[in-house]
Design a protein around this motif. Structure first.
Motif, PDB file in Angstrom:
ATOM      1  N   LYS A   1      10.042  46.552 -16.302  1.00 15.41           N
ATOM      2  CA  LYS A   1       9.570  45.554 -15.344  1.00 15.41           C
ATOM      3  C   LYS A   1      10.683  44.549 -15.068  1.00 15.41           C
ATOM      4  CE  LYS A   1       5.667  42.627 -14.259  1.00 15.41           C
ATOM      5  NZ  LYS A   1       4.344  42.175 -14.704  1.00 15.41           N
ATOM      6  N   PHE A   2      11.007  44.362 -13.796  1.00 17.92           N
ATOM      7  CA  PHE A   2      12.072  43.450 -13.385  1.00 17.92           C
ATOM      8  C   PHE A   2      11.542  42.022 -13.471  1.00 17.92           C
ATOM      9  CE2 PHE A   2      15.095  41.911  -9.935  1.00 17.92           C
ATOM     10  CZ  PHE A   2      16.217  41.991 -10.748  1.00 17.92           C
ATOM     11  N   THR A   3      12.213  41.202 -14.281  1.00 16.20           N
ATOM     12  CA  THR A   3      11.749  39.845 -14.580  1.00 16.20           C
ATOM     13  C   THR A   3      12.552  38.795 -13.817  1.00 16.20           C
ATOM     14  OG1 THR A   3      13.282  39.618 -16.431  1.00 16.20           O
ATOM     15  CG2 THR A   3      11.083  40.562 -16.917  1.00 16.20           C
ATOM     16  N   LEU A   4      12.029  37.583 -13.805  1.00 16.50           N
ATOM     17  CA  LEU A   4      12.738  36.474 -13.178  1.00 16.50           C
ATOM     18  C   LEU A   4      14.079  36.240 -13.858  1.00 16.50           C
ATOM     19  CD1 LEU A   4      12.994  34.132 -11.195  1.00 16.50           C
ATOM     20  CD2 LEU A   4      11.651  32.738 -12.792  1.00 16.50           C
ATOM     21  N   ASP A   5      14.117  36.273 -15.186  1.00 15.43           N
ATOM     22  CA  ASP A   5      15.371  36.090 -15.919  1.00 15.43           C
ATOM     23  C   ASP A   5      16.407  37.135 -15.488  1.00 15.43           C
ATOM     24  OD1 ASP A   5      17.066  35.039 -18.219  1.00 15.43           O
ATOM     25  OD2 ASP A   5      16.781  37.129 -18.856  1.00 15.43           O
ATOM     26  N   ALA A   6      15.994  38.377 -15.417  1.00 14.57           N
ATOM     27  CA  ALA A   6      16.908  39.446 -15.005  1.00 14.57           C
ATOM     28  C   ALA A   6      17.389  39.221 -13.577  1.00 14.57           C
ATOM     29  CB  ALA A   6      16.227  40.803 -15.131  1.00 14.57           C
ATOM     30  N   SER A   7      16.482  38.831 -12.698  1.00 19.82           N
ATOM     31  CA  SER A   7      16.832  38.617 -11.298  1.00 19.82           C
ATOM     32  C   SER A   7      17.799  37.452 -11.138  1.00 19.82           C
ATOM     33  CB  SER A   7      15.564  38.373 -10.477  1.00 19.82           C
ATOM     34  OG  SER A   7      15.858  38.307  -9.110  1.00 19.82           O
ATOM     35  N   GLU A   8      17.540  36.352 -11.813  1.00 19.22           N
ATOM     36  CA  GLU A   8      18.431  35.189 -11.719  1.00 19.22           C
ATOM     37  C   GLU A   8      19.838  35.527 -12.186  1.00 19.22           C
ATOM     38  OE1 GLU A   8      15.280  31.504 -12.333  1.00 19.22           O
ATOM     39  OE2 GLU A   8      16.254  32.381 -14.094  1.00 19.22           O
ATOM     40  N   ASN A   9      19.943  36.167 -13.326  1.00 19.43           N
ATOM     41  CA  ASN A   9      21.259  36.512 -13.877  1.00 19.43           C
ATOM     42  C   ASN A   9      21.970  37.562 -13.044  1.00 19.43           C
ATOM     43  OD1 ASN A   9      21.669  34.892 -16.397  1.00 19.43           O
ATOM     44  ND2 ASN A   9      19.655  35.746 -16.812  1.00 19.43           N
ATOM     45  N   ALA A  10      21.246  38.579 -12.594  1.00 22.76           N
ATOM     46  CA  ALA A  10      21.860  39.651 -11.802  1.00 22.76           C
ATOM     47  C   ALA A  10      22.299  39.145 -10.430  1.00 22.76           C
ATOM     48  CB  ALA A  10      20.896  40.819 -11.658  1.00 22.76           C
ATOM     49  N   THR A  11      21.466  38.353  -9.777  1.00 20.66           N
ATOM     50  CA  THR A  11      21.862  37.849  -8.456  1.00 20.66           C
ATOM     51  C   THR A  11      23.043  36.894  -8.571  1.00 20.66           C
ATOM     52  OG1 THR A  11      20.159  36.118  -8.506  1.00 20.66           O
ATOM     53  CG2 THR A  11      19.627  38.162  -7.334  1.00 20.66           C
ATOM     54  N   ARG A  12      23.091  36.133  -9.628  1.00 22.15           N
ATOM     55  CA  ARG A  12      24.246  35.251  -9.849  1.00 22.15           C
ATOM     56  C   ARG A  12      25.515  36.102  -9.979  1.00 22.15           C
ATOM     57  NH1 ARG A  12      22.811  32.955 -14.444  1.00 22.15           N
ATOM     58  NH2 ARG A  12      21.321  31.653 -13.362  1.00 22.15           N
ATOM     59  N   TYR A  13      25.389  37.217 -10.681  1.00 24.82           N
ATOM     60  CA  TYR A  13      26.539  38.095 -10.897  1.00 24.82           C
ATOM     61  C   TYR A  13      27.019  38.720  -9.584  1.00 24.82           C
ATOM     62  CZ  TYR A  13      29.481  41.786 -12.653  1.00 24.82           C
ATOM     63  OH  TYR A  13      30.542  42.610 -12.876  1.00 24.82           O
ATOM     64  N   TRP A  14      26.124  39.408  -8.857  1.00 25.64           N
ATOM     65  CA  TRP A  14      26.603  40.084  -7.648  1.00 25.64           C
ATOM     66  C   TRP A  14      26.900  39.107  -6.516  1.00 25.64           C
ATOM     67  CZ3 TRP A  14      23.902  40.080  -3.073  1.00 25.64           C
ATOM     68  CH2 TRP A  14      22.505  39.984  -3.095  1.00 25.64           C
ATOM     69  N   SER A  15      26.234  37.963  -6.478  1.00 26.62           N
ATOM     70  CA  SER A  15      26.587  36.939  -5.489  1.00 26.62           C
ATOM     71  C   SER A  15      27.999  36.415  -5.753  1.00 26.62           C
ATOM     72  CB  SER A  15      25.592  35.779  -5.521  1.00 26.62           C
ATOM     73  OG  SER A  15      24.348  36.174  -5.007  1.00 26.62           O
ATOM     74  N   GLY A  16      28.348  36.293  -7.024  1.00 24.87           N
ATOM     75  CA  GLY A  16      29.704  35.864  -7.386  1.00 24.87           C
ATOM     76  C   GLY A  16      30.747  36.853  -6.900  1.00 24.87           C
ATOM     77  N   LEU A  17      30.432  38.131  -6.960  1.00 24.36           N
ATOM     78  CA  LEU A  17      31.339  39.155  -6.444  1.00 24.36           C
ATOM     79  C   LEU A  17      31.530  38.977  -4.942  1.00 24.36           C
ATOM     80  CD1 LEU A  17      32.951  41.796  -6.940  1.00 24.36           C
ATOM     81  CD2 LEU A  17      30.837  43.015  -6.432  1.00 24.36           C
ATOM     82  N   PHE A  18      30.445  38.724  -4.227  1.00 30.86           N
ATOM     83  CA  PHE A  18      30.527  38.496  -2.784  1.00 30.86           C
ATOM     84  C   PHE A  18      31.360  37.259  -2.487  1.00 30.86           C
ATOM     85  CE2 PHE A  18      27.581  41.759  -2.462  1.00 30.86           C
ATOM     86  CZ  PHE A  18      27.133  41.967  -1.172  1.00 30.86           C
ATOM     87  N   ASP A  19      31.132  36.193  -3.253  1.00 34.88           N
ATOM     88  CA  ASP A  19      31.864  34.942  -3.032  1.00 34.88           C
ATOM     89  C   ASP A  19      33.361  35.099  -3.316  1.00 34.88           C
ATOM     90  OD1 ASP A  19      29.462  33.774  -2.342  1.00 34.88           O
ATOM     91  OD2 ASP A  19      29.146  32.838  -4.308  1.00 34.88           O
ATOM     92  N   ALA A  20      33.702  35.945  -4.261  1.00 38.69           N
ATOM     93  CA  ALA A  20      35.115  36.154  -4.620  1.00 38.69           C
ATOM     94  C   ALA A  20      35.837  37.084  -3.643  1.00 38.69           C
ATOM     95  CB  ALA A  20      35.210  36.725  -6.037  1.00 38.69           C
ATOM     96  N   ASN A  21      35.092  37.870  -2.876  1.00 38.85           N
ATOM     97  CA  ASN A  21      35.668  38.845  -1.942  1.00 38.85           C
ATOM     98  C   ASN A  21      35.035  38.653  -0.566  1.00 38.85           C
ATOM     99  OD1 ASN A  21      37.259  40.598  -3.923  1.00 38.85           O
ATOM    100  ND2 ASN A  21      35.225  40.552  -4.847  1.00 38.85           N
ATOM    101  N   VAL A  22      35.365  37.555   0.076  1.00 38.45           N
ATOM    102  CA  VAL A  22      34.660  37.128   1.283  1.00 38.45           C
ATOM    103  C   VAL A  22      34.819  38.050   2.492  1.00 38.45           C
ATOM    104  CG1 VAL A  22      34.601  34.711   0.607  1.00 38.45           C
ATOM    105  CG2 VAL A  22      36.532  35.552   1.927  1.00 38.45           C
ATOM    106  N   ASP A  23      35.819  38.899   2.505  1.00 37.50           N
ATOM    107  CA  ASP A  23      36.037  39.776   3.656  1.00 37.50           C
ATOM    108  C   ASP A  23      35.515  41.189   3.451  1.00 37.50           C
ATOM    109  OD1 ASP A  23      37.314  37.731   5.056  1.00 37.50           O
ATOM    110  OD2 ASP A  23      39.255  38.202   4.160  1.00 37.50           O
TER     111      ASP A  23
END
Length: 124
Positions: free
Chosen positions: A28-50
């Motif tokens: 079951k996908f939890t809020l804790d998992a979602s918060e941590n995972a989205t922070r991780y992949w959003s950081g990848l997007f932010d680091a590679n803006v193009d």
């Protein structure tokens, strides 16, 4: 690049195409998992803006999700939707595929639904 949490793992998947990120959801996908995972992949997007990314969501081991987890994921998707070129969702569950399809339609992101991993490499 790899991220691991008891409910999700995330990795670059060059074998499935350039700039492909593979998400493996478990139980079951939890809020804790979602918060941590989205922070991780959003950081990848932010680091590679193009860079635009293609996602593979392997939900074959997912049993469900908390509404709060889906809301958190939705917020991150909304922020980055213009840089997600395509999403492939893998799940034998009609409920999970349906929820994913609604999200893709809301964001206008191209998607493909698969019941199993069979045929995944044909998407490259």
């Amino acid at each position: 690049m790899t991220y691991t949490h008891p409910k999700i793992s995330i990795r670059l998947a060059p074998e499935l195409g350039q700039n492909c990120i593979y998400f493996s959801f478990k139980d079951k996908f939890t809020l804790d998992a979602s918060e941590n995972a989205t922070r991780y992949w959003s950081g990848l997007f932010d680091a590679n803006v193009d860079v635009a990314y293609r996602f593979v969501w392997d939900c074959s081991q997912m049993t469900g999700f908390e509404p709060s987890a889906r809301k958190e994921w939705y917020t991150a998707m909304k922020k980055h939707k213009n840089r997600i070129s395509h999403i492939t969702i893998i799940s034998p569950s009609l409920l999970i595929r349906g929820a994913a399809r609604v999200m893709m339609e809301a964001f206008g992101i191209k998607s493909k639904m698969l019941k199993t991993k069979e045929g995944l490499h044909q998407l490259v």
